[in-house]
Design a protein around this motif. Structure first.
Motif, PDB file in Angstrom:
ATOM      1  N   LEU A  23       4.201   2.463 -18.229  1.00  0.00           N
ATOM      2  CA  LEU A  23       3.605   1.854 -19.420  1.00  0.00           C
ATOM      3  C   LEU A  23       3.896   0.356 -19.488  1.00  0.00           C
ATOM      4  CD1 LEU A  23       4.269   4.634 -22.077  1.00  0.00           C
ATOM      5  CD2 LEU A  23       2.100   4.039 -20.973  1.00  0.00           C
ATOM      6  N   THR A  24       5.077  -0.042 -19.052  1.00  0.00           N
ATOM      7  CA  THR A  24       5.432  -1.463 -19.021  1.00  0.00           C
ATOM      8  C   THR A  24       4.491  -2.220 -18.087  1.00  0.00           C
ATOM      9  OG1 THR A  24       7.728  -0.967 -19.515  1.00  0.00           O
ATOM     10  CG2 THR A  24       7.271  -3.112 -18.515  1.00  0.00           C
ATOM     11  N   VAL A  25       4.237  -1.673 -16.905  1.00  0.00           N
ATOM     12  CA  VAL A  25       3.321  -2.310 -15.958  1.00  0.00           C
ATOM     13  C   VAL A  25       1.923  -2.391 -16.545  1.00  0.00           C
ATOM     14  CG1 VAL A  25       2.165  -1.990 -13.729  1.00  0.00           C
ATOM     15  CG2 VAL A  25       4.632  -1.752 -13.879  1.00  0.00           C
ATOM     16  N   LEU A  26       1.470  -1.321 -17.187  1.00  0.00           N
ATOM     17  CA  LEU A  26       0.116  -1.310 -17.749  1.00  0.00           C
ATOM     18  C   LEU A  26      -0.081  -2.311 -18.877  1.00  0.00           C
ATOM     19  CD1 LEU A  26      -0.983   2.429 -17.943  1.00  0.00           C
ATOM     20  CD2 LEU A  26      -1.822   0.650 -16.429  1.00  0.00           C
ATOM     21  N   PHE A  27       0.890  -2.402 -19.768  1.00  0.00           N
ATOM     22  CA  PHE A  27       0.682  -3.199 -20.976  1.00  0.00           C
ATOM     23  C   PHE A  27       1.255  -4.610 -20.921  1.00  0.00           C
ATOM     24  CE2 PHE A  27       0.248   1.190 -22.506  1.00  0.00           C
ATOM     25  CZ  PHE A  27      -1.047   1.105 -22.974  1.00  0.00           C
ATOM     26  N   PHE A  28       2.083  -4.911 -19.940  1.00  0.00           N
ATOM     27  CA  PHE A  28       2.664  -6.252 -19.873  1.00  0.00           C
ATOM     28  C   PHE A  28       2.237  -7.012 -18.628  1.00  0.00           C
ATOM     29  CE2 PHE A  28       5.501  -3.971 -22.761  1.00  0.00           C
ATOM     30  CZ  PHE A  28       5.440  -4.825 -23.848  1.00  0.00           C
ATOM     31  N   THR A  29       1.224  -6.522 -17.945  1.00  0.00           N
ATOM     32  CA  THR A  29       0.617  -7.237 -16.828  1.00  0.00           C
ATOM     33  C   THR A  29      -0.896  -7.191 -17.030  1.00  0.00           C
ATOM     34  OG1 THR A  29       0.382  -5.309 -15.369  1.00  0.00           O
ATOM     35  CG2 THR A  29       2.470  -6.528 -15.247  1.00  0.00           C
ATOM     36  N   ILE A  31      -3.130  -6.005 -15.229  1.00  0.00           N
ATOM     37  CA  ILE A  31      -3.742  -5.043 -14.310  1.00  0.00           C
ATOM     38  C   ILE A  31      -4.918  -4.287 -14.916  1.00  0.00           C
ATOM     39  CG2 ILE A  31      -2.093  -3.207 -14.780  1.00  0.00           C
ATOM     40  CD1 ILE A  31      -2.353  -2.421 -11.814  1.00  0.00           C
ATOM     41  N   LEU A  32      -4.827  -3.869 -16.176  1.00  0.00           N
ATOM     42  CA  LEU A  32      -5.928  -3.105 -16.782  1.00  0.00           C
ATOM     43  C   LEU A  32      -7.211  -3.931 -16.853  1.00  0.00           C
ATOM     44  CD1 LEU A  32      -4.209  -1.134 -19.687  1.00  0.00           C
ATOM     45  CD2 LEU A  32      -5.086  -0.252 -17.542  1.00  0.00           C
ATOM     46  N   GLY A  33      -7.101  -5.181 -17.287  1.00  0.00           N
ATOM     47  CA  GLY A  33      -8.273  -6.046 -17.349  1.00  0.00           C
ATOM     48  C   GLY A  33      -8.853  -6.323 -15.971  1.00  0.00           C
ATOM     49  N   ILE A  35      -8.605  -4.367 -13.258  1.00  0.00           N
ATOM     50  CA  ILE A  35      -9.241  -3.145 -12.762  1.00  0.00           C
ATOM     51  C   ILE A  35     -10.598  -2.957 -13.432  1.00  0.00           C
ATOM     52  CG2 ILE A  35      -9.108  -0.621 -12.767  1.00  0.00           C
ATOM     53  CD1 ILE A  35      -6.077  -0.911 -12.327  1.00  0.00           C
ATOM     54  N   PHE A  36     -10.651  -3.135 -14.743  1.00  0.00           N
ATOM     55  CA  PHE A  36     -11.907  -3.001 -15.471  1.00  0.00           C
ATOM     56  C   PHE A  36     -12.957  -3.974 -14.941  1.00  0.00           C
ATOM     57  CE2 PHE A  36     -14.660  -4.154 -19.085  1.00  0.00           C
ATOM     58  CZ  PHE A  36     -15.226  -2.906 -19.343  1.00  0.00           C
ATOM     59  N   SER A  37     -12.580  -5.236 -14.764  1.00  0.00           N
ATOM     60  CA  SER A  37     -13.524  -6.245 -14.279  1.00  0.00           C
ATOM     61  C   SER A  37     -13.976  -5.952 -12.854  1.00  0.00           C
ATOM     62  CB  SER A  37     -12.901  -7.635 -14.355  1.00  0.00           C
ATOM     63  OG  SER A  37     -12.668  -7.985 -15.698  1.00  0.00           O
ATOM     64  N   LEU A  38     -13.065  -5.483 -12.007  1.00  0.00           N
ATOM     65  CA  LEU A  38     -13.435  -5.143 -10.632  1.00  0.00           C
ATOM     66  C   LEU A  38     -14.420  -3.978 -10.597  1.00  0.00           C
ATOM     67  CD1 LEU A  38      -9.963  -5.512  -8.904  1.00  0.00           C
ATOM     68  CD2 LEU A  38     -11.988  -6.887  -8.423  1.00  0.00           C
ATOM     69  N   ILE A  39     -14.292  -3.056 -11.545  1.00  0.00           N
ATOM     70  CA  ILE A  39     -15.183  -1.893 -11.576  1.00  0.00           C
ATOM     71  C   ILE A  39     -16.570  -2.262 -12.102  1.00  0.00           C
ATOM     72  CG2 ILE A  39     -15.596   0.337 -12.724  1.00  0.00           C
ATOM     73  CD1 ILE A  39     -12.540   0.792 -12.560  1.00  0.00           C
ATOM     74  N   ILE A  40     -16.627  -3.042 -13.177  1.00  0.00           N
ATOM     75  CA  ILE A  40     -17.931  -3.273 -13.814  1.00  0.00           C
ATOM     76  C   ILE A  40     -18.703  -4.465 -13.248  1.00  0.00           C
ATOM     77  CG2 ILE A  40     -17.198  -2.239 -15.985  1.00  0.00           C
ATOM     78  CD1 ILE A  40     -17.240  -5.158 -17.130  1.00  0.00           C
ATOM     79  N   GLU A  41     -18.042  -5.385 -12.580  1.00  0.00           N
ATOM     80  CA  GLU A  41     -18.730  -6.592 -12.091  1.00  0.00           C
ATOM     81  C   GLU A  41     -18.584  -6.689 -10.580  1.00  0.00           C
ATOM     82  OE1 GLU A  41     -20.988  -9.538 -11.614  1.00  0.00           O
ATOM     83  OE2 GLU A  41     -20.689  -8.958 -13.695  1.00  0.00           O
ATOM     84  N   LYS A  42     -19.690  -6.583  -9.868  1.00  0.00           N
ATOM     85  CA  LYS A  42     -19.632  -6.604  -8.405  1.00  0.00           C
ATOM     86  C   LYS A  42     -19.175  -7.949  -7.855  1.00  0.00           C
ATOM     87  CE  LYS A  42     -24.428  -7.793  -7.699  1.00  0.00           C
ATOM     88  NZ  LYS A  42     -25.584  -7.666  -6.903  1.00  0.00           N
ATOM     89  N   GLU A  43     -19.353  -9.031  -8.603  1.00  0.00           N
ATOM     90  CA  GLU A  43     -18.970 -10.363  -8.124  1.00  0.00           C
ATOM     91  C   GLU A  43     -17.545 -10.760  -8.504  1.00  0.00           C
ATOM     92  OE1 GLU A  43     -21.970 -13.036  -9.472  1.00  0.00           O
ATOM     93  OE2 GLU A  43     -23.566 -11.959  -8.437  1.00  0.00           O
ATOM     94  N   TYR A  44     -16.887  -9.949  -9.309  1.00  0.00           N
ATOM     95  CA  TYR A  44     -15.517 -10.260  -9.725  1.00  0.00           C
ATOM     96  C   TYR A  44     -14.576 -10.006  -8.554  1.00  0.00           C
ATOM     97  CZ  TYR A  44     -11.497 -10.590 -12.862  1.00  0.00           C
ATOM     98  OH  TYR A  44     -10.350 -10.985 -13.492  1.00  0.00           O
ATOM     99  N   GLN A  49      -4.544 -15.187  -2.668  1.00  0.00           N
ATOM    100  CA  GLN A  49      -3.201 -15.713  -2.876  1.00  0.00           C
ATOM    101  C   GLN A  49      -2.505 -15.052  -4.064  1.00  0.00           C
ATOM    102  OE1 GLN A  49      -6.049 -17.384  -2.869  1.00  0.00           O
ATOM    103  NE2 GLN A  49      -6.001 -18.929  -1.270  1.00  0.00           N
ATOM    104  N   SER A  50      -3.217 -14.244  -4.824  1.00  0.00           N
ATOM    105  CA  SER A  50      -2.665 -13.614  -6.011  1.00  0.00           C
ATOM    106  C   SER A  50      -2.684 -12.099  -5.841  1.00  0.00           C
ATOM    107  CB  SER A  50      -3.490 -14.033  -7.235  1.00  0.00           C
ATOM    108  OG  SER A  50      -2.835 -13.660  -8.430  1.00  0.00           O
ATOM    109  N   SER A  51      -2.514 -11.374  -6.941  1.00  0.00           N
ATOM    110  CA  SER A  51      -2.576  -9.916  -6.881  1.00  0.00           C
ATOM    111  C   SER A  51      -3.167  -9.364  -8.159  1.00  0.00           C
ATOM    112  CB  SER A  51      -1.184  -9.317  -6.652  1.00  0.00           C
ATOM    113  OG  SER A  51      -0.480  -9.212  -7.870  1.00  0.00           O
ATOM    114  N   ILE A  52      -3.567  -8.124  -8.109  1.00  0.00           N
ATOM    115  CA  ILE A  52      -4.147  -7.454  -9.265  1.00  0.00           C
ATOM    116  C   ILE A  52      -3.142  -7.354 -10.411  1.00  0.00           C
ATOM    117  CG2 ILE A  52      -3.572  -5.115  -8.557  1.00  0.00           C
ATOM    118  CD1 ILE A  52      -6.416  -4.316  -9.480  1.00  0.00           C
ATOM    119  N   PHE A  53      -1.855  -7.410 -10.086  1.00  0.00           N
ATOM    120  CA  PHE A  53      -0.794  -7.310 -11.088  1.00  0.00           C
ATOM    121  C   PHE A  53      -0.506  -8.630 -11.791  1.00  0.00           C
ATOM    122  CE2 PHE A  53       0.138  -3.919  -8.062  1.00  0.00           C
ATOM    123  CZ  PHE A  53       0.231  -2.838  -8.909  1.00  0.00           C
ATOM    124  N   THR A  54      -0.768  -9.764 -11.117  1.00  0.00           N
ATOM    125  CA  THR A  54      -0.355 -11.053 -11.664  1.00  0.00           C
ATOM    126  C   THR A  54      -1.492 -11.996 -12.029  1.00  0.00           C
ATOM    127  OG1 THR A  54      -0.145 -12.014  -9.443  1.00  0.00           O
ATOM    128  CG2 THR A  54       1.827 -10.995 -10.402  1.00  0.00           C
TER     129      THR A  54
END
Length: 120
Positions: A23-29, A31-33, A35-44, A49-54
């Motif tokens: 829950l800490t990873v989900l709500f304090f990083t 990552i949820l936004g 993942i959502f953007s990667l799913i709904i927008e093909k160009e996102y 140099q970064s990561s899905i977490f940061t």
């Protein structure tokens, strides 16, 4: 009296610790936004140099697509060059002190850049 009694965590306590970490990873990083953007927008995309977490989108594109224009993580600021290769302009946060008037949301204030230099 049993002196050699070992303290062990019960399965319930282990589950709670894992749940709290999840829950800490989900709500304090971001990552949820991301993942959502990667799913709904093909160009996102997330910069290499970064990561899905940061990675955190700071300025959204004004156009019809849901891509980011500016973003950041703990080490860098990013400008999406909006080309087909997903090139980004990267400005290390460590260089901010050498850049008077720096604005992370205005690439013209990013000191030391020579032309449209990209990191691939």
């Amino acid at each position: 009296m049993n002196i050699n009694k070992k303290r062990t965590l019960s399965k319930k306590n282990i589950f709670l610790i894992i749940l709290l970490a999840f829950l800490t990873v989900l709500f304090f990083t971001p990552i949820l936004g991301n993942i959502f953007s990667l799913i709904i927008e093909k160009e996102y995309f997330i910069p290499k140099q970064s990561s899905i977490f940061t990675f955190n989108e700071t300025v959204h594109n004004d156009g019809s697509s849901d891509v980011w224009r500016y973003g950041e993580d703990s080490n860098n600021y990013y400008l999406n060059l909006s080309d087909t290769n997903n090139n980004v302009l990267v400005f290390p946060k460590a260089n901010i002190s050498n850049c008077p008037g720096f604005n992370p949301e205005d690439v013209t204030t990013w000191c030391g850049l020579k032309g449209p230099k990209t990191e691939l």
